[in-house]
Design a protein around this motif. Sequence first.
Motif, short mmCIF file in Angstrom:
data_model
loop_
_atom_site.label_atom_id
_atom_site.label_comp_id
_atom_site.label_asym_id
_atom_site.label_seq_id
_atom_site.Cartn_x
_atom_site.Cartn_y
_atom_site.Cartn_z
N LEU A 95 0.84 -1.20 0.00
CA LEU A 95 0.00 0.00 0.00
C LEU A 95 0.88 1.25 0.00
CD1 LEU A 95 -2.79 -1.05 2.53
CD2 LEU A 95 -3.12 -0.56 0.09
N THR A 96 1.98 1.20 0.71
CA THR A 96 2.93 2.31 0.70
C THR A 96 3.48 2.52 -0.71
OG1 THR A 96 3.55 1.86 3.00
CG2 THR A 96 5.07 3.20 1.70
N ASN A 97 3.82 1.42 -1.38
CA ASN A 97 4.29 1.51 -2.77
C ASN A 97 3.26 2.16 -3.67
OD1 ASN A 97 6.75 0.30 -2.29
ND2 ASN A 97 6.13 -1.72 -2.99
N VAL A 98 2.01 1.73 -3.52
CA VAL A 98 0.93 2.28 -4.35
C VAL A 98 0.84 3.79 -4.19
CG1 VAL A 98 -1.59 2.38 -4.56
CG2 VAL A 98 -0.44 0.16 -4.48
N CYS A 99 0.95 4.25 -2.95
CA CYS A 99 0.86 5.69 -2.68
C CYS A 99 2.07 6.44 -3.24
CB CYS A 99 0.73 5.93 -1.19
SG CYS A 99 -0.82 5.33 -0.48
N ARG A 100 3.23 5.84 -3.13
CA ARG A 100 4.46 6.49 -3.60
C ARG A 100 4.53 6.55 -5.12
NH1 ARG A 100 9.54 2.89 -2.73
NH2 ARG A 100 8.45 1.85 -4.44
N ASP A 101 4.05 5.53 -5.80
CA ASP A 101 4.33 5.33 -7.23
C ASP A 101 3.17 5.70 -8.15
OD1 ASP A 101 6.79 4.41 -6.43
OD2 ASP A 101 6.23 2.29 -6.56
N VAL A 102 2.28 6.59 -7.72
CA VAL A 102 1.11 6.93 -8.54
C VAL A 102 1.54 7.37 -9.94
CG1 VAL A 102 -0.84 8.50 -8.81
CG2 VAL A 102 -0.31 7.52 -6.56
N ALA A 103 2.49 8.29 -10.03
CA ALA A 103 2.91 8.83 -11.33
C ALA A 103 3.66 7.77 -12.14
CB ALA A 103 3.79 10.06 -11.14
N GLU A 104 4.58 7.07 -11.49
CA GLU A 104 5.36 6.04 -12.18
C GLU A 104 4.46 4.94 -12.73
OE1 GLU A 104 8.60 2.67 -10.86
OE2 GLU A 104 8.77 4.68 -9.97
N ASP A 105 3.48 4.52 -11.93
CA ASP A 105 2.55 3.48 -12.38
C ASP A 105 1.70 3.97 -13.54
OD1 ASP A 105 3.39 1.56 -10.56
OD2 ASP A 105 2.00 2.24 -9.01
N ALA A 106 1.27 5.23 -13.48
CA ALA A 106 0.47 5.79 -14.56
C ALA A 106 1.25 5.80 -15.87
CB ALA A 106 -0.01 7.19 -14.21
N ASP A 107 2.55 6.05 -15.79
CA ASP A 107 3.39 6.01 -16.99
C ASP A 107 3.41 4.62 -17.63
OD1 ASP A 107 4.01 8.68 -16.74
OD2 ASP A 107 5.90 8.33 -15.67
N ARG A 108 3.15 3.59 -16.82
CA ARG A 108 3.10 2.22 -17.32
C ARG A 108 1.68 1.78 -17.68
NH1 ARG A 108 7.73 -0.84 -16.07
NH2 ARG A 108 9.22 0.16 -14.66
N GLY A 109 0.73 2.70 -17.59
CA GLY A 109 -0.65 2.36 -17.89
C GLY A 109 -1.36 1.66 -16.75
N ARG A 110 -0.89 1.89 -15.53
CA ARG A 110 -1.44 1.21 -14.36
C ARG A 110 -1.99 2.21 -13.37
NH1 ARG A 110 3.94 -2.52 -13.39
NH2 ARG A 110 3.87 -3.68 -15.36
N VAL A 111 -3.21 1.95 -12.91
CA VAL A 111 -3.82 2.79 -11.87
C VAL A 111 -4.27 1.88 -10.74
CG1 VAL A 111 -5.67 4.39 -11.30
CG2 VAL A 111 -4.60 4.49 -13.55
N TYR A 112 -3.58 2.01 -9.61
CA TYR A 112 -3.92 1.19 -8.45
C TYR A 112 -4.81 1.93 -7.47
CZ TYR A 112 -0.26 -1.86 -10.20
OH TYR A 112 0.50 -2.68 -11.00
N LEU A 113 -4.95 3.25 -7.64
CA LEU A 113 -5.92 3.97 -6.81
C LEU A 113 -7.30 3.47 -7.22
CD1 LEU A 113 -4.56 7.63 -6.81
CD2 LEU A 113 -3.86 5.67 -5.42
N PRO A 114 -8.09 2.95 -6.29
CA PRO A 114 -9.36 2.31 -6.65
C PRO A 114 -10.31 3.24 -7.41
CG PRO A 114 -8.74 1.73 -4.41
CD PRO A 114 -7.79 2.81 -4.85
N LEU A 142 -2.84 5.57 3.03
CA LEU A 142 -1.78 5.52 4.04
C LEU A 142 -2.37 5.17 5.41
CD1 LEU A 142 0.48 8.55 3.05
CD2 LEU A 142 1.04 6.11 2.84
N GLU A 143 -3.57 5.65 5.69
CA GLU A 143 -4.24 5.28 6.94
C GLU A 143 -4.54 3.79 6.95
OE1 GLU A 143 -5.00 6.91 9.69
OE2 GLU A 143 -4.08 8.77 8.97
N LEU A 144 -4.98 3.25 5.80
CA LEU A 144 -5.23 1.82 5.69
C LEU A 144 -3.93 1.04 5.88
CD1 LEU A 144 -7.14 -0.53 5.04
CD2 LEU A 144 -6.72 -0.10 2.60
#
Length: 331
Positions: free
Chosen positions: A159-178, A210-212
């Motif tokens: 979950l920490t990774n998901v919060c940190r990597d929003v932009a990097e993941d989006a560059d790969r076509g990935r959105v983990y924010l629900p 981050l609270e989760l």
Amino acid sequence: MVDRARVVAESRAVLARHARSFNLAGRFLGREQLDEAAVLYAFCRLVDDLVDEATDLESGTRALAEVEAELRGEAPPRPLIEVFAAQLHDHDVERAAALELIAGVRSDAGPVAIADDAELLRYCYRVAGTVGLMMCGVLGVRAPRARAFALDLGIAMQLTNVCRDVAEDADRGRVYLPRARLAQLGSDSEALLQRRTPRAAIATIVLDLLELADRHYASADAGMRFIPWPSRLAILVASRVYRAIGLVLRARDGDALAGRAVAPPWLKLACSSAALLRFGLTLLPAPAPRHDPALHRHIADLPGADDGTPRPRKSRFAGFPRLISSRPGGG
């Protein structure tokens, strides 16, 4: 015959190059355990890179299928997988954990859009919680009830990774924010990919996630007593140092688009000091921790998760008997 020493040396190099936070924590492990942790990390890194570095979707999924076949014994294994599989066997760790990891990474192939918190937590279980399960073997954790707490640490870190990597993941076509959370704020996955989601909306979701993560970190913290005391400090340090990424994000009011959040050396030092203090407290006798099954309501059907079934309590205290054992890590 596989050259285990060479596999271990190569794995240690991978760990040092790619996992700075754990490499710091690994200094508190014994040499043999650090070697085994490095092999585990190298396997996870291999699986992850097969998708992230693939030139196309088909080649990535095909490479994952090859690794899965090797792990199942359906094809001759490469040296790393042979050593890793032997390690699982030696520690009586179910191969299902590694197969779930592969399934999670396979879901990263191609565009990714997570529907809701339930899907996000199942993803976090597969790509990181399973690592906690496998680390139990490396660390000599034997109590079945410990697995739920180990899962929580992996989930918290992912979950920490998901919060940190929003932009990097989006560059790969990935959105983990629900998507459900994005919809509540008037956006969607496609808008985030196109950088049309307001930064304030992303920050709101990041702070909530981050609270989760913190709820899972707190649970994992309670379960540290199950780790034999000679190895416990290393995992406490890893947990505290990784959790510091969330502190950096919070200092930015959750703005995950303001550059990659990295904990500075002084913060890592402070977190390591806090881990040392916590380690001292875990050496005191205390009732064995109870896991909150509500944390696993979305993953209760997966291996190692807490499905709410009562389990026998063999000892009133967790951790303390290991202190007076005649052999390191003994129970």
